[in-house]
Structures are given as C-alpha cells and as structure tokens.
Write a protein that holds these residues in place. Structure first.
Motif, PDB file in Angstrom:
ATOM      1  N   CYS A 103      63.804 -82.579 -95.148  1.00  0.00           N
ATOM      2  CA  CYS A 103      64.775 -83.645 -95.380  1.00  0.00           C
ATOM      3  C   CYS A 103      64.401 -84.820 -94.491  1.00  0.00           C
ATOM      4  O   CYS A 103      64.465 -84.738 -93.276  1.00  0.00           O
ATOM      5  N   THR A 113      65.911 -87.530 -93.872  1.00  0.00           N
ATOM      6  CA  THR A 113      67.006 -88.049 -93.042  1.00  0.00           C
ATOM      7  C   THR A 113      67.216 -87.184 -91.803  1.00  0.00           C
ATOM      8  O   THR A 113      67.368 -87.699 -90.697  1.00  0.00           O
ATOM      9  N   CYS A 114      67.219 -85.869 -91.967  1.00  0.00           N
ATOM     10  CA  CYS A 114      67.367 -84.962 -90.830  1.00  0.00           C
ATOM     11  C   CYS A 114      66.138 -84.993 -89.934  1.00  0.00           C
ATOM     12  O   CYS A 114      66.238 -85.091 -88.712  1.00  0.00           O
ATOM     13  N   CYS A 125      74.605 -84.138 -93.039  1.00  0.00           N
ATOM     14  CA  CYS A 125      73.605 -84.976 -93.689  1.00  0.00           C
ATOM     15  C   CYS A 125      73.978 -85.096 -95.170  1.00  0.00           C
ATOM     16  O   CYS A 125      74.064 -84.094 -95.868  1.00  0.00           O
ATOM     17  N   CYS A 140      70.888 -84.005 -97.725  1.00  0.00           N
ATOM     18  CA  CYS A 140      70.544 -82.612 -98.043  1.00  0.00           C
ATOM     19  C   CYS A 140      71.772 -81.692 -97.990  1.00  0.00           C
ATOM     20  O   CYS A 140      71.690 -80.530 -98.370  1.00  0.00           O
TER      21      CYS A 140
HETATM   22 ZN   LIG Z   1      69.245 -83.755 -94.269  1.00  0.00          ZN
END
Ligand SMILES: [Zn+2]
Length: 112
Positions: free
Chosen positions: A4, A6-7, A68, A71
């Motif tokens: 992911c 973003t993570c 998040c 995800c």
């Molecule tokens: Zn994520």
C-alpha cells in the motif's frame, strides 16, 4: 509493511538504531489525514499533540490508531518515553482491547 503506497510511505526511517523518525513520521501521518487518505480512529491525543506530550515525559506511552482509506487497514503509531517508536499494521479489535490509560491535563504539556 506491504502493498500500500499510502501506508508504506508513511514511515520515515530514523537515524542509527531509531527505526522511525518520530517527527517526520508523525508529520507524514498528519499530511495523510489532512489530504483524506487516512483518518484518525482513536488515540491518546491527536497526532498534532503526540510529540508535545512525549517531550513532557508525563505519559509513558502515547498511541494513535489511524485508518488507511486506500487499503482499509489500521496503522498503530506508538511513542514511548524510553523505547523505540512503533509503526505497524494492527487488527481493528486491538483498539478496544487496549488498556487506554489516562492522559495528563492538557495545560501541563501542550505547547499552546
Ligand atoms: Zn494503506
């Protein structure tokens, strides 16, 4: 962590043995919340206040659970006076199972 964007990009590695840069990682999480990619679920104090509380030495651990929205997983961001910061994915049930401890009055540690 895995798979992911973003993570994976939220954790900013620290220097030397420090796994995460506390200021930069907190800032990265705040930016993701501000841009709508993450959302704060439950915390001792909001992300913006974590470092001020940490630096006050008044609370041993300071934790924030952030979801998040890319995800759907939950991130645990934990700061500790005498330990390494922890950033990891967490099971949602951990939020309710956690023994949340009292936060000292804001006037004793807040910067403003
Ligand atoms: Zn994520």
């Amino acid at each position: 962590m895995d798979d992911c964007e973003t993570c994976d990009s939220a954790g900013v590695p620290g220097i030397g043995t420090l796994p995460w840069d506390i200021g930069a990682t907190t800032e990265a999480l705040i930016r993701r919340v501000d841009s709508g990619r993450m959302r704060e679920l439950r915390h001792d104090v909001p992300l913006e206040d974590m470092i001020a509380l940490l630096e006050s030495d008044l609370k041993y651990t300071i934790v924030s659970f952030v979801e998040c929205l890319d995800c759907g997983r939950v991130l645990f961001w934990g700061l500790c006076i005498r330990g390494n910061p922890i950033l990891r994915h967490a099971d949602r049930t951990e939020i309710d199972r956690r023994r949340w401890s009292e936060v000292p009055p804001r006037r004793r540690w807040a910067r403003s």
